[in-house]
Enzyme design. Structure first.
Site, PDB file in Angstrom:
ATOM      1  N   CYS A   1       0.838  -1.198   0.000  1.00  0.00           N
ATOM      2  CA  CYS A   1       0.000   0.000   0.000  1.00  0.00           C
ATOM      3  C   CYS A   1       0.882   1.261   0.000  1.00  0.00           C
ATOM      4  O   CYS A   1       1.627   1.478  -0.931  1.00  0.00           O
ATOM      5  CB  CYS A   1      -1.006  -0.013   1.135  1.00  0.00           C
ATOM      6  SG  CYS A   1      -2.360   1.174   0.888  1.00  0.00           S
TER       7      CYS A   1
ATOM      8  N   HIS B   1      -3.712  -4.706  -0.796  1.00  0.00           N
ATOM      9  CA  HIS B   1      -3.381  -5.364   0.476  1.00  0.00           C
ATOM     10  C   HIS B   1      -3.483  -6.881   0.308  1.00  0.00           C
ATOM     11  O   HIS B   1      -4.589  -7.428   0.345  1.00  0.00           O
ATOM     12  CB  HIS B   1      -4.348  -4.915   1.573  1.00  0.00           C
ATOM     13  CG  HIS B   1      -4.137  -3.523   2.045  1.00  0.00           C
ATOM     14  ND1 HIS B   1      -3.293  -3.200   3.085  1.00  0.00           N
ATOM     15  CD2 HIS B   1      -4.650  -2.345   1.615  1.00  0.00           C
ATOM     16  CE1 HIS B   1      -3.305  -1.896   3.284  1.00  0.00           C
ATOM     17  NE2 HIS B   1      -4.121  -1.354   2.399  1.00  0.00           N
TER      18      HIS B   1
ATOM     19  N   GLU C   1      -2.796  -9.047   2.478  1.00  0.00           N
ATOM     20  CA  GLU C   1      -3.297  -9.614   3.743  1.00  0.00           C
ATOM     21  C   GLU C   1      -4.807  -9.501   3.872  1.00  0.00           C
ATOM     22  O   GLU C   1      -5.410 -10.133   4.750  1.00  0.00           O
ATOM     23  CB  GLU C   1      -2.596  -8.951   4.935  1.00  0.00           C
ATOM     24  CG  GLU C   1      -3.071  -7.546   5.285  1.00  0.00           C
ATOM     25  CD  GLU C   1      -2.453  -6.448   4.441  1.00  0.00           C
ATOM     26  OE1 GLU C   1      -2.611  -5.270   4.818  1.00  0.00           O
ATOM     27  OE2 GLU C   1      -1.824  -6.756   3.408  1.00  0.00           O
TER      28      GLU C   1
END
Length: 213
Positions: free
Chosen positions: A84, A194, A196
């Site tokens: 990011c 992202h 994750e």
């Protein structure tokens, strides 16, 4: 069984780092959230997360001398993954609300606002267009990833005239305009989205990166 590769997640006050730590652990790494210099330099991989404004993230990184550590790892061909705003600060500069801030300058380009005629932030799932030979997106070329951002690098002007140089692999996405979704450049890689937060696709991408360590 071979030991898990060590990954340091840079702890410099950025929010939401624990989800990245958990995801990397699930992907097969031994993860430490740290700002300890020896750990950052000696881990097999370093992850630089980031949320918020470009200038604020650069200021926070400089406050703990992180750009120097990141630069030393890159110079020593030790893998670094930005996420990011941790992706954005690797470019030359960012411009938000008319204020420019210098980035690390590892890649050419300026982080600027996404087009005004689309909804921002760009929040949600989106497709990507990955280049041939990608390691990060191996087997994931048709997957969607989760983005949360209002700014991005929307052009790429890398000098590829040096024959001995392997040019970076650039992955694109689109929200009002084409923008850079990821870059792979030797030991240095970064994603605007992202991983994750990107479910199974993000987990597989992190596993692809961990395989390079």
């Amino acid at each position: 069984m071979s030991p898990k590769p060590t990954v340091a997640v840079l702890d410099y006050g950025s929010g939401n780092v624990h989800s990245a730590v958990r995801a990397l652990a699930r992907a097969g790494a031994e993860v430490t959230l740290t700002q300890d210099t020896d750990t950052i330099l000696n881990a097999r991989g370093l992850v630089v997360p980031g949320v918020g404004a470009f200038a604020a993230v650069m200021d926070a990184l400089k406050a703990i001398d992180a750009p120097r550590w990141i630069g030393r790892r890159i110079a020593g061909s030790r893998p670094v993954l930005g996420i990011c705003v941790g992706h954005q600060i690797l470019f030359e500069r960012g411009v938000e609300h008319g204020i420019a801030a210098e980035g690390m300058g590892e890649w050419p380009g300026e982080v600027t606002a996404l087009p005004s005629d689309v909804v921002v932030p760009h929040m949600g799932w989106n497709t990507i267009k990955a280049p041939e030979g990608t390691q990060l997106f191996k087997g994931l070329e048709e997957e969607r990833f989760y983005f949360v951002h209002s700014y991005a690098v929307q052009s790429w002007d890398f000098d590829q005239t040096i024959e001995s140089m392997h040019p970076p692999k650039v992955t694109w996405s689109h929200h009002g305009a084409d923008f850079i979704a990821a870059v792979e450049n030797g030991p240095l890689a970064a994603t605007q989205f992202h991983p994750e937060k990107s479910g199974d696709a993000g987990m597989a991408l992190l596993q692809n990166w961990i395989e390079t360590l």
